[in-house]
Enzyme design. Structure first.
Site, PDB file in Angstrom:
ATOM      1  N   ASP A  99       0.853  -1.173   0.000  1.00  0.00           N
ATOM      2  CA  ASP A  99       0.000   0.000   0.000  1.00  0.00           C
ATOM      3  C   ASP A  99       0.897   1.235   0.000  1.00  0.00           C
ATOM      4  O   ASP A  99       1.878   1.299   0.745  1.00  0.00           O
ATOM      5  CB  ASP A  99      -0.855   0.000   1.279  1.00  0.00           C
ATOM      6  N   ASP A 202      -3.220   4.346  -2.314  1.00  0.00           N
ATOM      7  CA  ASP A 202      -4.342   4.759  -1.473  1.00  0.00           C
ATOM      8  C   ASP A 202      -4.877   6.133  -1.892  1.00  0.00           C
ATOM      9  O   ASP A 202      -4.097   7.085  -2.047  1.00  0.00           O
ATOM     10  CB  ASP A 202      -3.821   4.818  -0.024  1.00  0.00           C
ATOM     11  N   GLU A 254      -6.471   3.536  -5.949  1.00  0.00           N
ATOM     12  CA  GLU A 254      -7.794   3.559  -5.321  1.00  0.00           C
ATOM     13  C   GLU A 254      -8.423   4.903  -5.664  1.00  0.00           C
ATOM     14  O   GLU A 254      -7.964   5.943  -5.195  1.00  0.00           O
ATOM     15  CB  GLU A 254      -7.670   3.401  -3.804  1.00  0.00           C
ATOM     16  N   HIS A 326     -11.038  -4.311   2.893  1.00  0.00           N
ATOM     17  CA  HIS A 326     -11.059  -3.963   4.312  1.00  0.00           C
ATOM     18  C   HIS A 326     -11.939  -2.747   4.617  1.00  0.00           C
ATOM     19  O   HIS A 326     -12.077  -2.367   5.773  1.00  0.00           O
ATOM     20  CB  HIS A 326      -9.618  -3.692   4.774  1.00  0.00           C
ATOM     21  N   ASP A 327     -12.491  -2.110   3.575  1.00  0.00           N
ATOM     22  CA  ASP A 327     -13.348  -0.940   3.793  1.00  0.00           C
ATOM     23  C   ASP A 327     -14.817  -1.229   3.520  1.00  0.00           C
ATOM     24  O   ASP A 327     -15.664  -0.363   3.707  1.00  0.00           O
ATOM     25  CB  ASP A 327     -12.933   0.210   2.851  1.00  0.00           C
TER      26      ASP A 327
HETATM   27  C1  NOJ Z   1      -8.533   4.194   1.893  1.00  0.00           C
HETATM   28  C2  NOJ Z   1      -8.173   3.012   2.739  1.00  0.00           C
HETATM   29  O1  NOJ Z   1      -8.561   1.851   2.077  1.00  0.00           O
HETATM   30  C3  NOJ Z   1      -8.853   3.209   4.065  1.00  0.00           C
HETATM   31  O2  NOJ Z   1      -8.787   2.071   4.875  1.00  0.00           O
HETATM   32  C4  NOJ Z   1      -8.244   4.405   4.731  1.00  0.00           C
HETATM   33  O3  NOJ Z   1      -8.941   4.704   5.917  1.00  0.00           O
HETATM   34  C5  NOJ Z   1      -8.293   5.636   3.833  1.00  0.00           C
HETATM   35  N1  NOJ Z   1      -7.955   5.349   2.483  1.00  0.00           N
HETATM   36  C6  NOJ Z   1      -7.345   6.690   4.318  1.00  0.00           C
HETATM   37  O4  NOJ Z   1      -6.024   6.302   4.091  1.00  0.00           O
END
Ligand code: NOJ
Length: 557
Positions: A99, A202, A254, A326-327
């Site tokens: 990441d 990210d 992302e 994970h989100d």
């Molecule tokens: C995206 C990540 O996937 C998430 O877990 C994170 O909280 C935010 N970006 C901030 O870095």
């Protein structure tokens, strides 16, 4: 160096290190824990790992708040452990992408500690500082952070606000300062030279902010001034030219709130920016604008239209395929599926539907055994900072308790972050001590050991799916995508056709038996059943009667 585009043949497994495997029984996953499970990954058949952050961090956002980009968070291990892990992965033919979190750092990063000291500190311009507005010294504008709190934090020492699009402990870096891009290039080289194979970048489309810093009434407030901002492409191209193009590595950005045209600008090969991006369109099939707190009833046609948009529309580049990370909450139990008595059928169906489209599959840890959402009821059970800011916001807006009691468990990221369930022991074989987040009670029957023994388990199905995926690579990578019944509310049926060979994927998104008549042009073809989650007695029927959450993958010639 030539980019071999190896990612087009990758099957990527995402590891969330805190929750994967704890080797020293401190309740937290770690790198030696990951090493101990590499044979499991090899057996599953994946050939690349995306590792969520392991950098040194105060862990306000579980590592997405970095305090040192070139070191490891001590409870996870050290650089030697990391190198060993990388080596052991490569020995098994598994690549590693890390990441890359460079929209923001932790407020405990030495740059920010310095920046806060005074307005003339050499690091001041590493971050975004603004004066308050008016006599009351109000926030510089109305931007709202992604975690539901205002995006500006007042700092007493210098009487200015700093910008943080996430938690207040995650100050945004100021990419207008040319030193930032040099720092980023140098940290990327550090890891690439060590041998890592790429980066998941990210929130990369937030790095360039419109320098007017205007307020906006559009939801999310301010987004139009920082999503795909004015200098984004210039920054990414420079990184590509100076760093990425010197390695045979891959990038996946992302990029929420991204249109097809934005995606073309980010990934068209001749533009030399990123290789691939994650779009989140299909996650809006049960919410508004991809914002998980804004729940709406799932619609299968909406989901199919989102997938089709990218399958057919992305003509320059390469897609990414995911249904969990994970989100997001876990997919089983979501998208109208069943995480109780039809959990096994539902999980197999979702994976089949997703991964035979064109693009690189991403499997999130635990998805391959059908792990389910925790849906914690008590606020004290949550660990995620986002839950608390959102809860505060919803309470401040005086929303009904009933709404809040539904919205939090439904949207919480901790749902997908409970410890990996390896066996049925007290802490699911993840650790011998109490883990940082509660283990799901269903570990007694949802766990890797059980799944290995059962020939019909989700795990064994995923192994087969990956095998079939490898065997059918040419059609998957090159075939046309055609949705056969886009407005059907229960059936998702699509074909992938290349050189007179077709893959036909049919899934029933309903808990009831559903009929589906095959289109004429697919009849009278020689059929082979490659994957199925129920027994199929006659593979040549014209009208299929699909059982609840039934899925079938045929090859037609
Ligand atoms: C995206 C990540 O996937 C998430 O877990 C994170 O909280 C935010 N970006 C901030 O870095």
């Amino acid at each position: 160096m030539k980019n071999t585009k190896w990612y087009e043949n990758a099957i990527i497994y995402q590891i969330y290190p805190r929750s994967f495997m704890d080797s020293n029984n401190d309740g937290l996953g770690d790198i030696p824990g990951i090493i101990s499970k590499l044979d499991y990954l090899k057996e599953l058949g994946v050939n690349c790992v995306w590792l969520s952050p392991v950098y040194d961090s105060p862990q306000q956002d579980n590592g997405y708040d970095i305090k040192n980009y070139v070191d490891i968070y001590p409870p996870f291990g050290n650089l030697d452990d990391f190198k060993l892990m990388l080596d052991e992965m490569h020995k098994r033919g598994i690549r590693l992408i890390m990441d890359l979190v460079v929209n923001h750092t932790s407020d405990e990063h030495k740059w920010f500690i310095e920046a806060k000291k005074s307005k003339d500190n050499p690091y001041r311009d590493y971050y975004i500082w603004k004066k308050g507005k008016g006599k009351k010294n109000k926030r510089p504008n109305n931007w709202l952070g992604f975690f539901g709190a205002p995006a500006w934090e007042y700092d007493k020492t210098t009487d200015e606000y700093y910008l943080h699009l996430f938690d207040k402990k995650q100050p945004d870096l100021n990419w207008e300062n040319p030193k930032i891009i040099e720092e980023v290039k140098s940290l990327m080289k550090f890891w690439l030279d060590m041998g890592v194979d790429g980066f998941r970048c990210d929130v990369i489309n937030l790095i360039s902010k419109d320098q007017r810093f205007k307020s906006s009434l559009q939801i999310p407030a301010g987004a139009k001034y920082y999503v795909n901002g004015p200098r984004l492409h210039e920054f990414l191209h420079e990184i590509n030219k100076d760093v990425l193009s010197n390695y045979d590595c891959m990038t996946v950005g992302e990029t929420a709130f991204t249109t097809l045209e934005d995606a073309r600008l980010l990934t068209a090969p001749e533009r030399q920016e990123l290789n691939t991006i994650f779009n989140f369109d299909h996650t809006s099939s049960d919410n508004f604008m991809g914002i998980k707190w804004l729940y709406r009833k799932f619609s299968l046609p909406r989901m199919k239209k989102s997938f089709k948009k990218w399958q057919v529309g992305n003509i320059w580049g390469w897609n990414t395929l995911f249904i969990e990370n994970h989100d997001q909450r876990r997919c089983v139990g979501r998208f109208n599926t069943n995480d109780k008595e039809l959990r096994v059928e539902s999980s197999k169906m979702l994976g089949t539907m997703c991964y035979f489209q064109k693009g690189t599959p991403y499997i999130y840890q635990g998805q391959e055994i059908g792990m389910t959402n925790a849906y914690f009821k008590d606020l004290n059970q949550y660990q995620d900072t986002e839950v608390f800011t959102i809860h505060k916001l919803l309470t401040k807006l005086h929303l009904p308790k009933k709404f809040i009691d539904f919205t939090i468990p439904n949207g919480a990221r901790d749902n997908a972050r409970t410890p990996m369930q390896w066996d049925d022991s007290e802490y699911a074989g993840f650790s011998k001590s109490k883990p940082w987040l509660s283990v799901n009670e269903n570990k007694s029957y949802i766990n890797v050991e059980e799944a290995k023994k059962d020939p019909n388990s989700i795990l064994n199905y995923y192994k087969k799916l990956i095998q079939v995926h490898k065997e059918q690579k040419e059609i998957i990578n090159k075939g046309d995508y055609v949705d056969l019944c886009i407005n059907h509310k229960k059936i998702y049926a699509y074909t992938r056709t290349y050189n007179n060979e077709t893959l036909l994927c049919i899934s029933n998104f309903s808990n009831k038996e559903t009929k589906y008549k095959l289109p004429k042009h697919l009849l009278n073809k020689e059929k082979e059943l490659l994957l199925n989650n129920y027994e199929v007695s006659n593979i040549n029927e014209e009208t299929l009667i699909l059982k609840p959450y039934e899925t079938r993958l045929y090859k037609l010639k």
